[in-house]
Design a protein around this motif. Structure first.
Motif, PDB file in Angstrom:
ATOM      1  N   PHE A 158      88.491  43.572  97.760  1.00 27.41           N
ATOM      2  CA  PHE A 158      87.452  44.589  97.956  1.00 27.41           C
ATOM      3  C   PHE A 158      87.150  45.319  96.648  1.00 27.41           C
ATOM      4  O   PHE A 158      85.987  45.534  96.306  1.00 27.41           O
ATOM      5  N   ALA A 159      88.195  45.716  95.933  1.00 29.26           N
ATOM      6  CA  ALA A 159      88.001  46.439  94.675  1.00 29.26           C
ATOM      7  C   ALA A 159      87.214  45.593  93.675  1.00 29.26           C
ATOM      8  O   ALA A 159      86.337  46.103  92.974  1.00 29.26           O
ATOM      9  N   ARG A 160      87.507  44.304  93.622  1.00 30.73           N
ATOM     10  CA  ARG A 160      86.774  43.405  92.722  1.00 30.73           C
ATOM     11  C   ARG A 160      85.323  43.270  93.172  1.00 30.73           C
ATOM     12  O   ARG A 160      84.396  43.355  92.363  1.00 30.73           O
ATOM     13  N   ALA A 161      85.112  43.068  94.458  1.00 32.79           N
ATOM     14  CA  ALA A 161      83.754  42.909  94.981  1.00 32.79           C
ATOM     15  C   ALA A 161      82.909  44.163  94.764  1.00 32.79           C
ATOM     16  O   ALA A 161      81.695  44.073  94.564  1.00 32.79           O
ATOM     17  N   LEU A 162      83.556  45.317  94.786  1.00 30.81           N
ATOM     18  CA  LEU A 162      82.844  46.585  94.590  1.00 30.81           C
ATOM     19  C   LEU A 162      82.697  46.959  93.113  1.00 30.81           C
ATOM     20  O   LEU A 162      82.151  48.017  92.792  1.00 30.81           O
ATOM     21  N   GLY A 163      83.200  46.114  92.225  1.00 35.21           N
ATOM     22  CA  GLY A 163      83.074  46.376  90.797  1.00 35.21           C
ATOM     23  C   GLY A 163      84.033  47.423  90.263  1.00 35.21           C
ATOM     24  O   GLY A 163      83.843  47.950  89.173  1.00 35.21           O
ATOM     25  N   LEU A 164      85.081  47.728  91.017  1.00 34.23           N
ATOM     26  CA  LEU A 164      86.057  48.727  90.568  1.00 34.23           C
ATOM     27  C   LEU A 164      87.015  48.167  89.525  1.00 34.23           C
ATOM     28  O   LEU A 164      87.585  48.919  88.726  1.00 34.23           O
ATOM     29  N   ILE A 165      87.252  46.856  89.555  1.00 28.05           N
ATOM     30  CA  ILE A 165      88.193  46.220  88.630  1.00 28.05           C
ATOM     31  C   ILE A 165      87.594  44.926  88.096  1.00 28.05           C
ATOM     32  O   ILE A 165      86.711  44.334  88.722  1.00 28.05           O
ATOM     33  N   ASP A 166      88.098  44.510  86.945  1.00 29.31           N
ATOM     34  CA  ASP A 166      87.661  43.249  86.363  1.00 29.31           C
ATOM     35  C   ASP A 166      88.758  42.203  86.523  1.00 29.31           C
ATOM     36  O   ASP A 166      89.798  42.472  87.137  1.00 29.31           O
ATOM     37  N   LYS A 167      88.550  41.015  86.000  1.00 29.89           N
ATOM     38  CA  LYS A 167      89.481  39.915  86.242  1.00 29.89           C
ATOM     39  C   LYS A 167      90.872  40.180  85.661  1.00 29.89           C
ATOM     40  O   LYS A 167      91.864  39.752  86.238  1.00 29.89           O
ATOM     41  N   GLU A 168      90.970  40.901  84.543  1.00 28.31           N
ATOM     42  CA  GLU A 168      92.286  41.219  83.989  1.00 28.31           C
ATOM     43  C   GLU A 168      93.067  42.129  84.925  1.00 28.31           C
ATOM     44  O   GLU A 168      94.270  41.981  85.093  1.00 28.31           O
ATOM     45  N   HIS A 169      92.372  43.075  85.539  1.00 28.12           N
ATOM     46  CA  HIS A 169      93.041  43.979  86.472  1.00 28.12           C
ATOM     47  C   HIS A 169      93.412  43.258  87.761  1.00 28.12           C
ATOM     48  O   HIS A 169      94.451  43.548  88.360  1.00 28.12           O
ATOM     49  N   VAL A 170      92.581  42.314  88.176  1.00 22.81           N
ATOM     50  CA  VAL A 170      92.924  41.496  89.339  1.00 22.81           C
ATOM     51  C   VAL A 170      94.222  40.739  89.050  1.00 22.81           C
ATOM     52  O   VAL A 170      95.132  40.713  89.881  1.00 22.81           O
ATOM     53  N   ALA A 171      94.318  40.127  87.866  1.00 22.36           N
ATOM     54  CA  ALA A 171      95.535  39.384  87.500  1.00 22.36           C
ATOM     55  C   ALA A 171      96.747  40.314  87.503  1.00 22.36           C
ATOM     56  O   ALA A 171      97.810  39.965  88.037  1.00 22.36           O
ATOM     57  N   PHE A 172      96.598  41.512  86.932  1.00 22.85           N
ATOM     58  CA  PHE A 172      97.695  42.483  86.921  1.00 22.85           C
ATOM     59  C   PHE A 172      98.115  42.855  88.342  1.00 22.85           C
ATOM     60  O   PHE A 172      99.302  42.814  88.692  1.00 22.85           O
ATOM     61  N   LEU A 173      97.149  43.211  89.166  1.00 20.42           N
ATOM     62  CA  LEU A 173      97.461  43.660  90.520  1.00 20.42           C
ATOM     63  C   LEU A 173      98.067  42.540  91.366  1.00 20.42           C
ATOM     64  O   LEU A 173      98.997  42.777  92.137  1.00 20.42           O
ATOM     65  N   ARG A 174      97.574  41.340  91.214  1.00 22.67           N
ATOM     66  CA  ARG A 174      98.144  40.207  91.951  1.00 22.67           C
ATOM     67  C   ARG A 174      99.568  39.916  91.452  1.00 22.67           C
ATOM     68  O   ARG A 174     100.468  39.657  92.256  1.00 22.67           O
ATOM     69  N   GLY A 175      99.759  39.971  90.137  1.00 18.33           N
ATOM     70  CA  GLY A 175     101.100  39.763  89.592  1.00 18.33           C
ATOM     71  C   GLY A 175     102.075  40.828  90.056  1.00 18.33           C
ATOM     72  O   GLY A 175     103.219  40.524  90.432  1.00 18.33           O
ATOM     73  N   LEU A 176     101.635  42.079  90.049  1.00 17.41           N
ATOM     74  CA  LEU A 176     102.476  43.173  90.523  1.00 17.41           C
ATOM     75  C   LEU A 176     102.826  42.978  91.993  1.00 17.41           C
ATOM     76  O   LEU A 176     103.980  43.148  92.399  1.00 17.41           O
ATOM     77  N   SER A 177     101.842  42.586  92.783  1.00 18.52           N
ATOM     78  CA  SER A 177     102.075  42.376  94.209  1.00 18.52           C
ATOM     79  C   SER A 177     103.049  41.224  94.461  1.00 18.52           C
ATOM     80  O   SER A 177     103.947  41.328  95.299  1.00 18.52           O
ATOM     81  N   GLU A 178     102.888  40.142  93.720  1.00 15.90           N
ATOM     82  CA  GLU A 178     103.804  39.010  93.875  1.00 15.90           C
ATOM     83  C   GLU A 178     105.230  39.398  93.493  1.00 15.90           C
ATOM     84  O   GLU A 178     106.193  39.045  94.188  1.00 15.90           O
ATOM     85  N   LEU A 179     105.360  40.138  92.386  1.00 14.95           N
ATOM     86  CA  LEU A 179     106.686  40.584  91.956  1.00 14.95           C
ATOM     87  C   LEU A 179     107.293  41.527  92.994  1.00 14.95           C
ATOM     88  O   LEU A 179     108.457  41.379  93.373  1.00 14.95           O
ATOM     89  N   ARG A 180     106.511  42.455  93.472  1.00 12.18           N
ATOM     90  CA  ARG A 180     106.985  43.384  94.504  1.00 12.18           C
ATOM     91  C   ARG A 180     107.452  42.630  95.742  1.00 12.18           C
ATOM     92  O   ARG A 180     108.501  42.925  96.298  1.00 12.18           O
ATOM     93  N   ASN A 181     106.678  41.633  96.160  1.00 13.41           N
ATOM     94  CA  ASN A 181     107.047  40.864  97.352  1.00 13.41           C
ATOM     95  C   ASN A 181     108.347  40.094  97.149  1.00 13.41           C
ATOM     96  O   ASN A 181     109.148  39.978  98.074  1.00 13.41           O
ATOM     97  N   GLN A 182     108.571  39.592  95.948  1.00 12.46           N
ATOM     98  CA  GLN A 182     109.838  38.908  95.656  1.00 12.46           C
ATOM     99  C   GLN A 182     111.013  39.870  95.772  1.00 12.46           C
ATOM    100  O   GLN A 182     112.096  39.496  96.232  1.00 12.46           O
ATOM    101  N   LEU A 183     110.801  41.111  95.368  1.00  8.40           N
ATOM    102  CA  LEU A 183     111.895  42.081  95.300  1.00  8.40           C
ATOM    103  C   LEU A 183     112.198  42.767  96.624  1.00  8.40           C
ATOM    104  O   LEU A 183     113.353  43.048  96.928  1.00  8.40           O
ATOM    105  N   VAL A 184     111.191  43.049  97.400  1.00  3.79           N
ATOM    106  CA  VAL A 184     111.360  43.933  98.545  1.00  3.79           C
ATOM    107  C   VAL A 184     111.981  43.254  99.766  1.00  3.79           C
ATOM    108  O   VAL A 184     112.561  43.936 100.610  1.00  3.79           O
ATOM    109  N   HIS A 185     111.911  41.952  99.848  1.00  2.00           N
ATOM    110  CA  HIS A 185     112.351  41.284 101.071  1.00  2.00           C
ATOM    111  C   HIS A 185     113.818  40.866 101.080  1.00  2.00           C
ATOM    112  O   HIS A 185     114.296  40.378 102.109  1.00  2.00           O
TER     113      HIS A 185
END
Length: 192
Positions: A77-104
């Motif tokens: 949604f943030a990307r579609a609304l122009g709030l973030i660019d592709k570098e921020h998408v990569a950061f946020l997806r990477g952060l989310s993947e790392l968080r998911n590895q750690l939290v479970h």
């Protein structure tokens, strides 16, 4: 390090956090840093999506959206609304993947960036750089700074990416202004 950017402080306060939240994360364990940074972006993205859409009535529904679903998550949604660019998408997806590895798995509470980096393959290191290194790599001598910081303080790389993403989310600024702010933050982080 001290957060001196009023826009970052205002953004943190707008989601109910202390203006020193990011600075305080430097004193947390690496596990806690990842979990809290992800929680911060969950709240910030939800809040900004609601604001951009002018849909306060949908705040609860948006708050409960999956973060990283590529078709219907907050990042999408943030990307579609122009709030973030592709570098921020990569950061946020990477952060989310790392968080998911750690939290479970509870044994991951001993996670450290140093051990994590040491265990990455060459292709994983390249992915880490793509996801988290853009803030440093965009600076003059960025590649050299990235390599030095990766071996000295990989947490700093993630923190600087978080700062850059937050600055972008708070207001659109030029790439040069982002570079100046990241350089300032990097220098202050290193003196911490």
């Amino acid at each position: 390090m001290t957060t001196t950017n009023p826009s970052v402080e205002a953004l943190l306060e707008s989601v109910g956090l202390s203006p020193t939240f990011l600075d305080d994360l430097l004193h947390d364990s690496d596990w806690s840093f990842v979990i809290k940074t992800h929680a911060l972006f969950e709240a910030v993205l939800g809040s900004l999506i609601v604001r951009r859409l002018g849909a306060e009535a949908a705040a609860d529904a948006i708050a409960n959206l999956d973060f990283n679903n590529t078709r219907s998550g907050k990042v999408a949604f943030a990307r579609a609304l122009g709030l973030i660019d592709k570098e921020h998408v990569a950061f946020l997806r990477g952060l989310s993947e790392l968080r998911n590895q750690l939290v479970h798995k509870v044994h991951n509470v001993t996670f450290t960036f140093a051990n994590h980096i040491a265990g990455l393959t060459a292709s994983d290191l390249k992915k880490f750089k793509t996801e988290f290194g853009y803030a440093i790599c965009s600076l003059e001598n960025g590649e050299k700074e990235y390599s030095a910081t990766l071996s000295r303080s990989p947490k700093t790389i993630v923190l600087l990416a978080a700062y850059r993403c937050l600055l972008n989310l708070q207001f659109q600024i030029t790439d040069r202004a982002k570079e100046i702010l990241i350089e300032l933050l990097r220098t202050r982080t290193e003196s911490h």
